[in-house]
Design a protein around this motif. Structure first.
Motif, PDB file in Angstrom:
ATOM      1  N   ALA A  53       0.849  -1.197   0.000  1.00 23.87           N
ATOM      2  CA  ALA A  53       0.000   0.000   0.000  1.00 23.87           C
ATOM      3  C   ALA A  53       0.877   1.237   0.000  1.00 23.87           C
ATOM      4  N   GLU A  54       0.572   2.176  -0.884  1.00 21.41           N
ATOM      5  CA  GLU A  54       1.290   3.449  -0.924  1.00 21.41           C
ATOM      6  C   GLU A  54       0.284   4.580  -0.957  1.00 21.41           C
ATOM      7  N   ILE A  55       0.347   5.436   0.015  1.00 24.02           N
ATOM      8  CA  ILE A  55      -0.609   6.544   0.136  1.00 24.02           C
ATOM      9  C   ILE A  55       0.184   7.835   0.082  1.00 24.02           C
ATOM     10  N   THR A  56      -0.194   8.743  -0.807  1.00 24.49           N
ATOM     11  CA  THR A  56       0.403  10.080  -0.821  1.00 24.49           C
ATOM     12  C   THR A  56      -0.684  11.048  -0.400  1.00 24.49           C
ATOM     13  N   MET A  57      -0.434  11.787   0.679  1.00 26.92           N
ATOM     14  CA  MET A  57      -1.471  12.695   1.186  1.00 26.92           C
ATOM     15  C   MET A  57      -0.819  13.961   1.719  1.00 26.92           C
ATOM     16  N   PRO A  58      -1.619  15.022   1.972  1.00 24.98           N
ATOM     17  CA  PRO A  58      -1.034  16.260   2.494  1.00 24.98           C
ATOM     18  C   PRO A  58      -0.356  15.988   3.830  1.00 24.98           C
ATOM     19  N   SER A  59       0.877  16.455   3.971  1.00 24.73           N
ATOM     20  CA  SER A  59       1.626  16.145   5.197  1.00 24.73           C
ATOM     21  C   SER A  59       0.988  16.811   6.417  1.00 24.73           C
ATOM     22  N   LEU A  60       0.379  18.005   6.232  1.00 24.23           N
ATOM     23  CA  LEU A  60      -0.248  18.676   7.376  1.00 24.23           C
ATOM     24  C   LEU A  60      -1.463  17.901   7.857  1.00 24.23           C
ATOM     25  N   GLU A  61      -2.218  17.345   6.906  1.00 30.27           N
ATOM     26  CA  GLU A  61      -3.409  16.559   7.245  1.00 30.27           C
ATOM     27  C   GLU A  61      -3.006  15.305   8.021  1.00 30.27           C
TER      28      GLU A  61
END
Lengths: 223, 223, 223
Positions: free
Chosen positions: A101-109
């Motif tokens: 699994a690879e998730i890219t998401m806003p680091s602040l979130e």
């Protein structure tokens, strides 16, 4: 140039890679591993002004790292000798790992979720399928979860990409994730990689290189 | 009006001088020395608003200092009686001293150097010759120094003047210098005066008067 | 919807009333009293983003309060179950009280007075007549008072209305008033109501409802 550090209990590892072409000047005659106290290095680096140029220098068989800071107009120069540590272990070769699994998401979130859920309990369950990533906690005061869906927005503070080849659900200690989350000031995005029974990887890319954290999962006995 | 205070261990002295012509109203029938707890005075003064006018009043043989704060539109007035202290010693006559080295530099820069070097150890060596002022420390984690050269810039946050008639090198306790450095919010410039075996003087000039700190050097046994 | 909380020593009570018409959706089939740990509720609510919509739900005979947070674009949803407490006492009917003095003043000004006077001692004497409200303290370091006069300015940060039918002078613990004063971020104005031997009331109105604090006066033995 790569900087590695491991916490005392050996569950977390951080690897900072700085691209040599991003330095104004870079010379390394042969590979060398220096033992540096991160705490002491950071005390010295604070002496430099924001606009100072910094040079780092170590000789072969070096016992000190020499730091030189030079102000823009050169009316101020600082030079420090930082005592080096004797390393117990050599440079760790981090194995390139395939993740399910690879998730890219806003680091602040991601940072906010970890910070707030840590109020409830220290163990977070991260579960991912093709459609959704679920961050769940369960503690004395109650239980709950935050669900994140993919978002193909162009804005880095909204975009979320989820690539999952196999369902995965793992437990981690929030106190470590919350230390890692300080890196969210370096990059708008964090890439989270998961595979059963291997450490989670959090990766932050920025102009000069990348910062990567690894954290071993909590197993049942730890919970 | 002059305010003097000395620390409990008698190594540091502060003298605040306010010019009488800068007060809206100033009357002093005869010289009088009042013993005031600075901590308590500061608690009371905080009750005043930023735009309030403040009046200070003490009678002959006074046992209290009377503070009155009045708001701009006079819809709010506060009056406090601050109990005075019995002074062990009288007003100290500070002797005008000739110094062998006088350095005028940006107060923020001096503050930053002292603050950051204090991370390494508590004893700073200040050494000055005609060309350069050197701030050096040496501690367990390493050693180093910051060198400042003269700069005839017109900007008060860059200008640096070094007048030295004789080489001087002295040791001081950074924890005191860092307390003094809070005064950098009063003035862009600090004037540092040094002579062997006498206290260092830090002088901050501002519109209403001047603030001057004295700190005894550390001798070898203290280091 | 009304939220009540009392401090452990039973001298302070807070009542938060939220008008049902201000909710996007509000359904309450029959009056119900839920025991909620404010501390735990506040931990969960922090998980919500600033722009999230929040829904609160409890069934008949509920043992948990269900909170759902939904992001603007619904790419993030969170659901929590908060364990409810067994209440020792039922909902308190607060008696509508006639007061002999009612003062409406800027909430920031009242907050500042309480905060600064607390530096001197913990007991404040609030005395009001038709012309003036007086906030007085007396401690080891000295004594003093702040006097506030009516001001018919239109600006909420200056306006002060004093309605007094009978002279009143009462003592209160500043540590409680200073906790209440955090509400000054909700409203520019605070309405202070006093009558001999009954709790002082501080009332803050805001768009969604009102927040009201009650604090029992200090009697001589407490002082």
């Amino acid at each position: 140039m790569t900087i590695q550090a491991m916490d005392a209990s050996h569950v977390a590892l951080v690897v900072l890679s700085l691209r040599s072409e991003k330095f104004e000047e870079y010379r390394c005659d042969r590979p060398q591993t220096l033992g540096i106290s991160i705490g002491n290095l950071s005390k010295l680096v604070k002496v430099a002004g924001n606009d100072d140029s910094i040079s780092l220098r170590a000789d072969d068989e070096a016992r000190v790292l020499i730091l030189t800071f030079r102000g823009k107009n050169s009316e101020r120069t600082s030079e420090f000798q930082l005592n080096l540590l004797t390393l117990e272990s050599e440079h760790l070769g981090v194995i390139d790992q395939e993740y399910v699994a690879e998730i890219t998401m806003p680091s602040l979130e991601f940072g906010r979720i970890c910070r707030e859920l840590a109020q409830i309990t220290d163990t977070i369950t991260i579960a991912a399928d093709k459609e959704i990533v679920n961050f769940a906690v369960s503690g004395d005061i109650g239980s709950g979860s935050v669900a994140i869906k993919p978002n193909d927005s162009d804005k880095p503070d909204e975009k979320c990409i989820i690539k999952v080849s196999e369902l995965v659900s793992m437990n981690f200690a929030l106190r470590y994730l919350n230390l890692f989350n300080k890196a969210s000031m370096l990059s708008n995005e964090v890439s989270i990689s998961l595979s059963p029974e291997v450490p989670i990887s959090l990766q932050y890319e920025f102009e000069l290189g990348e910062l990567r954290y690894y954290l071993a999962p909590k197993i049942a006995e730890d919970a």
